[in-house]
Design an enzyme around this catalytic site. Structure first.
Site, PDB file in Angstrom:
ATOM      1  N   SER A  51       0.817  -1.215   0.000  1.00 51.65           N
ATOM      2  CA  SER A  51       0.000   0.000   0.000  1.00 51.65           C
ATOM      3  C   SER A  51       0.847   1.259   0.000  1.00 51.65           C
ATOM      4  O   SER A  51       0.459   2.282  -0.555  1.00 51.65           O
ATOM      5  CB  SER A  51      -0.913   0.016   1.224  1.00 51.65           C
TER       6      SER A  51
ATOM      7  N   ALA B 202      -2.307  -9.582  -2.479  1.00 57.01           N
ATOM      8  CA  ALA B 202      -1.736  -8.902  -1.314  1.00 57.01           C
ATOM      9  C   ALA B 202      -2.262  -7.481  -1.228  1.00 57.01           C
ATOM     10  O   ALA B 202      -2.703  -6.907  -2.225  1.00 57.01           O
ATOM     11  CB  ALA B 202      -0.219  -8.894  -1.416  1.00 57.01           C
ATOM     12  N   CYS B 203      -2.186  -6.946  -0.035  1.00 54.53           N
ATOM     13  CA  CYS B 203      -2.571  -5.571   0.233  1.00 54.53           C
ATOM     14  C   CYS B 203      -1.843  -4.650  -0.752  1.00 54.53           C
ATOM     15  O   CYS B 203      -0.655  -4.850  -0.958  1.00 54.53           O
ATOM     16  CB  CYS B 203      -2.168  -5.244   1.664  1.00 54.53           C
ATOM     17  N   PRO B 204      -2.454  -3.678  -1.368  1.00 61.28           N
ATOM     18  CA  PRO B 204      -3.811  -3.157  -1.152  1.00 61.28           C
ATOM     19  C   PRO B 204      -4.886  -3.769  -2.047  1.00 61.28           C
ATOM     20  O   PRO B 204      -6.023  -3.316  -2.004  1.00 61.28           O
ATOM     21  CB  PRO B 204      -3.644  -1.684  -1.493  1.00 61.28           C
TER      22      PRO B 204
END
Lengths: 375, 75
Positions: free
Chosen positions: A78, B13-15
């Site tokens: 992220s 996987a994130c995001p």
């Protein structure tokens, strides 16, 4: 503009050098509140990445243009996404390589001092979790104390400086992090020493560290004297190295003391803790340099990034060593305890050899601060 | 539990689980339920927090053989 990765080692240097840094932490609010990167001149903003999926317009004004910018998340993904958006919006930013996972695992070796006849002692500072471990070196031999599960850091370090690890010791059965002691001993053919009272349930072979036991490394003899010092756990043992350093485990920290509740009942061990801190330690030389196994807050770090202070100074400055009234002491260490470390029961079982979680699971168990102290 | 749409975000996987969830939600009407399957454990806390901040309702969560399932009602 560009965006780059910044490693945990580079962030460590900024913590130690007290450099300015703006950290945009994009994990969810709970994770951020629970545990974050700490630095004296770091400023923070927490905006979860899932509120930035449509763009960064809303936060762009809140990001300083005169500071270095680091985007941080749990595992990296992220923060890369957000760093890319910020860079497209014209900012020069970095993301933390490997995220908080890498931050939690990074070890920074700091030399503490010289020992008799060319020996040395190093502290391995795990900034992300506040864990401290040690390597004592003399004449080509080394002992590792309270190691973390990142065992390559110690083995590679020993290789690099050309010493052989012959002893591995733990001051006690840890509840906040997974010990690498047994695996280092296996890899290097060293002897693994544990306090027997903490090791009654272990499933593997070890050598018992009885009080008064003296281990020697190097042929000019760096002695490691064991000193039974219960309180944090029933077996907790301290080590006096070369007559100069007191490795206090989780009994005494720089600005706090050990908590007695992680392996049993606080009520049962509070008396032991008091006796260790108020009697046994009082008989030692004030000149000993205390080297604990944790720090709680970044203010406990010295200028060079080490965590160490004279015992005599701690007797004056550490609040936990200055509570005359026994009832008041009892209340401090049993009454208002902080939350327990994440997964502390499973961590204890892992350190006993009862369960063998995979690396991914071990990482997850160790997430968060260590929380072994009371102030 | 019944759902109006199922999103398979396993292995991501994130995001990505949240990125895909958000996209899938856009195709639903208020009150409809999206079912999401993921394997990234971090998604649990993040989906709960995301639902809350977006005005959606996380109705149910289950874990089965390392697969996490979520049911979110669009708000």
């Amino acid at each position: 503009m560009t965006f780059n990765s910044m490693t945990a080692a580079e962030v460590s240097k900024k913590v130690i050098n007290k450099t300015d840094l703006f950290i945009l932490d994009v994990r969810n609010e709970n994770d951020f509140t629970d545990w974050k990167i700490e630095g004296e001149n770091f400023i923070f903003r927490n905006v979860p990445y899932f509120n930035l999926l449509d763009g960064v317009e809303e936060i762009i004004d809140q990001i300083p243009t005169n500071k270095e910018i680091l985007v941080v998340c749990a595992k990296e993904g992220s923060s890369v996404m957000v760093a890319e958006m910020l860079s497209e919006a014209g900012l020069d930013v970095s993301y933390l390589k490997g995220g908080m996972k890498a931050w939690s695992e990074h070890l920074e070796p700091v030399k503490i001092g010289d020992l008799t006849d060319g020996g040395e002692i190093y502290q391995f500072v795990r900034l992300g979790k506040g864990c401290l471990s040690y390597m004592v070196i003399s004449n080509g031999e080394a002992a590792v104390i309270d190691s973390t599960r990142m065992i390559d850091a110690y083995i590679d370090f020993a290789d690099r400086i050309g010493v052989k690890i012959i002893h591995v010791l733990d001051t006690h059965l840890h509840a906040d992090h997974i010990s690498g002691g047994r695996r280092i001993a296996e890899r290097t053919n060293a002897t693994y020493w544990l306090p027997p009272k903490d090791a009654t349930e272990v499933t593997f072979e070890y050598q018992p560290l009885a009080s008064g036991k003296v281990l020697t490394i190097g042929h000019t003899a760096i002695d490691i004297h064991s000193l039974y010092s219960p309180g944090h756990t029933i077996g907790s043992t301290s080590f006096v190295v070369d007559g100069k350093y007191l490795l206090s485990g989780d009994i005494l920290f720089i600005d706090s003391i050990g908590r007695p509740d992680l392996a049993g009942l606080a009520e049962d061990w509070v008396g032991d803790l008091r006796e260790t801190l108020y009697s046994r330690y009082r008989e030692l030389s004030d000149e000993l340099i205390v080297l604990p196994s944790h720090f709680m807050i970044i203010a406990e770090l010295n200028e060079d990034g080490s965590v160490a202070k004279k015992l005599g100074t701690l007797f004056v400055e550490n609040h936990g060593l200055n509570i005359e009234d026994e009832a008041e002491f009892r209340e401090l260490v049993t009454g208002n305890l902080p939350p327990q470390p994440n997964a502390y029961q499973e961590i204890r079982e892992t350190n006993l050899g009862k369960i063998e979680p995979d690396v991914e699971k071990q990482r997850e168990m160790e997430i968060g601060p260590n929380r072994c102290a009371v102030r | 539990m019944n759902s109006d749409k199922v999103l398979d975000a396993k292995g991501l996987a994130c995001p990505m689980p949240i990125v895909k969830t958000k996209k899938a939600m856009n195709d639903l009407q208020t009150g409809q339920v999206l079912e999401i399957h993921v394997t990234d454990k971090g998604a649990k806390a993040d989906l709960a927090a995301w639902s809350k901040s977006g005005g959606h309702e996380l109705v149910e969560t289950t874990v089965e053989n390392d697969i996490l399932k979520f049911w979110i009602r669009k708000g």
